[in-house]
Design an enzyme around this catalytic site. Structure first.
Site, mmCIF file in Angstrom:
data_model
loop_
_atom_site.group_PDB
_atom_site.id
_atom_site.type_symbol
_atom_site.label_atom_id
_atom_site.label_comp_id
_atom_site.label_asym_id
_atom_site.label_seq_id
_atom_site.Cartn_x
_atom_site.Cartn_y
_atom_site.Cartn_z
ATOM 1 N N ASP A 1 0.834 -1.210 0.000
ATOM 2 C CA ASP A 1 0.000 0.000 0.000
ATOM 3 C C ASP A 1 0.869 1.259 0.000
ATOM 4 O O ASP A 1 1.971 1.259 0.564
ATOM 5 C CB ASP A 1 -0.920 -0.033 1.233
ATOM 6 C CG ASP A 1 -2.082 0.934 1.103
ATOM 7 O OD1 ASP A 1 -2.341 1.438 -0.011
ATOM 8 O OD2 ASP A 1 -2.740 1.193 2.133
ATOM 9 N N HIS B 1 2.101 3.377 -9.148
ATOM 10 C CA HIS B 1 1.885 1.934 -9.342
ATOM 11 C C HIS B 1 3.063 1.305 -10.102
ATOM 12 O O HIS B 1 3.487 0.194 -9.791
ATOM 13 C CB HIS B 1 0.572 1.687 -10.090
ATOM 14 C CG HIS B 1 -0.647 2.092 -9.306
ATOM 15 N ND1 HIS B 1 -0.828 1.743 -7.983
ATOM 16 C CD2 HIS B 1 -1.741 2.825 -9.647
ATOM 17 C CE1 HIS B 1 -1.984 2.234 -7.558
ATOM 18 N NE2 HIS B 1 -2.555 2.896 -8.536
ATOM 19 N N LEU C 1 11.360 -20.143 -4.671
ATOM 20 C CA LEU C 1 10.432 -19.299 -3.894
ATOM 21 C C LEU C 1 9.052 -19.449 -4.510
ATOM 22 O O LEU C 1 8.913 -19.446 -5.734
ATOM 23 C CB LEU C 1 10.868 -17.826 -3.968
ATOM 24 C CG LEU C 1 9.930 -16.819 -3.285
ATOM 25 C CD1 LEU C 1 10.060 -16.908 -1.768
ATOM 26 C CD2 LEU C 1 10.204 -15.388 -3.745
ATOM 27 N N GLU D 1 1.275 -13.113 12.649
ATOM 28 C CA GLU D 1 1.807 -11.923 13.323
ATOM 29 C C GLU D 1 1.701 -10.742 12.367
ATOM 30 O O GLU D 1 1.919 -10.893 11.159
ATOM 31 C CB GLU D 1 3.271 -12.149 13.717
ATOM 32 C CG GLU D 1 3.466 -13.230 14.752
ATOM 33 C CD GLU D 1 2.855 -12.862 16.115
ATOM 34 O OE1 GLU D 1 2.864 -11.669 16.479
ATOM 35 O OE2 GLU D 1 2.362 -13.786 16.797
HETATM 36 C C1 IPE Z 1 -5.462 -2.721 -0.162
HETATM 37 O O1 IPE Z 1 -5.144 -1.373 -0.275
HETATM 38 C C2 IPE Z 1 -5.396 -3.381 -1.502
HETATM 39 C C3 IPE Z 1 -4.073 -3.483 -2.094
HETATM 40 C C4 IPE Z 1 -2.937 -3.082 -1.563
HETATM 41 C C5 IPE Z 1 -4.031 -4.109 -3.385
HETATM 42 P P1 IPE Z 1 -6.264 -0.249 -0.439
HETATM 43 O O2 IPE Z 1 -5.544 1.038 -0.561
HETATM 44 O O3 IPE Z 1 -7.208 -0.608 -1.519
HETATM 45 O O4 IPE Z 1 -7.044 -0.361 0.953
HETATM 46 P P2 IPE Z 1 -7.905 0.710 1.750
HETATM 47 O O5 IPE Z 1 -8.934 1.232 0.802
HETATM 48 O O6 IPE Z 1 -6.970 1.803 2.181
HETATM 49 O O7 IPE Z 1 -8.462 -0.033 2.919
HETATM 50 C C1 IPE Z 2 -1.707 0.270 -3.352
HETATM 51 O O1 IPE Z 2 -1.462 1.626 -3.405
HETATM 52 C C2 IPE Z 2 -1.968 -0.322 -4.721
HETATM 53 C C3 IPE Z 2 -3.361 -0.694 -4.966
HETATM 54 C C4 IPE Z 2 -4.328 -0.644 -4.085
HETATM 55 C C5 IPE Z 2 -3.690 -1.189 -6.287
HETATM 56 P P1 IPE Z 2 -2.626 2.705 -3.317
HETATM 57 O O2 IPE Z 2 -2.981 3.127 -4.697
HETATM 58 O O3 IPE Z 2 -3.745 2.222 -2.466
HETATM 59 O O4 IPE Z 2 -1.860 3.888 -2.574
HETATM 60 P P2 IPE Z 2 -2.495 4.948 -1.588
HETATM 61 O O5 IPE Z 2 -3.126 4.188 -0.459
HETATM 62 O O6 IPE Z 2 -3.523 5.714 -2.381
HETATM 63 O O7 IPE Z 2 -1.350 5.790 -1.170
HETATM 64 MG MG MG Z 3 -4.131 2.396 -0.482
#
Ligand code: IPE
Ligand code: IPE
Ligand code: MG
Length: 234
Positions: free
Chosen positions: A18, A35, A129, A201
């Protein structure tokens, strides 16, 4: 050591990758660049996982809820998934990384679906892996699908137990994660591996996913090694 449960090395690690959006926003870049940079972090982390002796790495790439994002972002993510498979396939083969996907298979484009299958087939005999990529994955959708399969198979209510339920998840051979890492400072599960994380964990780090790599993985593993798992016992 008196306590055999402490000091063990994690073998199966799950990561909620994330923070790509915030990484891009901080640099005034389009979200797609975050991304794209995230895929580089995944490459580094796979190499680190091999180096640090993990057996299995499972990463959350796209949730069943991520379809609700703006169309342009979803489109660029799907393009990036396809590009990343093409770019990384030869090295994953060479590095001995067996790569498989979990999640729904009916909503990605036919082209991406074919790329996913090709990656699975071409790495099928690797065993250095195990990499599992959760794409169009939701923990609730996985449990709903398992329930549907049990009913379709005509299983009697009295026959249903935890083993049968596990056997009907997307990938029964995926071990329960020892450790879950979530990057970017968010403190939630966001519908990831609801069944499998029962006794994992949890380690939350502030690092945004595109900045994650060997040092951050090593630190999380060190935190894990200091934990004592109890599984409800004494
Ligand atoms: C969770 O992250 C999904 C992925 C990392 C693929 P999100 O950014 O979608 O989750 P929320 O919306 O903050 O809970
Ligand atoms: C995680 O990064 C990737 C996906 C959920 C696809 P985000 O796009 O959720 O990044 P933030 O949370 O907006 O920073
Ligand atoms: Mg996110």
């Amino acid at each position: 050591m008196n306590d055999p449960a402490r000091g063990e090395q994690a073998r199966t690690v799950a990561i909620i990758m994330d923070g790509n959006g915030r990484w891009a926003a901080k640099r005034d870049l389009p979200v797609a660049e975050g991304h794209r940079e995230g895929t580089r972090a995944l490459r580094r982390t796979v190499e680190a996982a091999i180096d640090l002796g993990l057996e299995t790495l499972v990463v959350y790439a796209f949730s069943t809820e991520n379809w609700s994002r703006p169309e342009g972002e979803v489109d660029s993510l799907m393009d990036i998934f396809g590009e990343t498979i093409e770019r990384e396939l030869p090295d994953l083969v060479r590095q001995g990384v067996r790569t498989r996907f979990i999640g729904r298979r009916d909503r990605a484009s036919a082209e991406l679906g074919a790329q996913m299958r090709r990656l699975e087939e071409e790495t099928a005999s690797n065993d250095r892996l195990n990499l599992w990529v959760a794409l169009d994955y939701g923990g609730r959708a996985e449990l709903v699908e398992a329930a549907r399969r049990l009913v379709e198979a005509g299983i009697e209510p009295a026959e249903i137990d935890e083993n049968i339920l596990r056997d009907n998840l997307y990938a029964p051979e995926l071990p329960d994660p020892d450790l879950l890492i979530r990057t970017s400072g968010e403190l939630r599960i966001s519908n990831f591996l609801l069944w499998q994380l029962a006794y994992s964990e949890l380690v939350f780090v502030d690092t945004l996913w595109p900045d994650f790599g060997h040092a951050e993985l090593e630190q999380a593993l060190a935190a894990y090694a200091g934990r004592r798992r109890r599984y409800g016992g004494r």
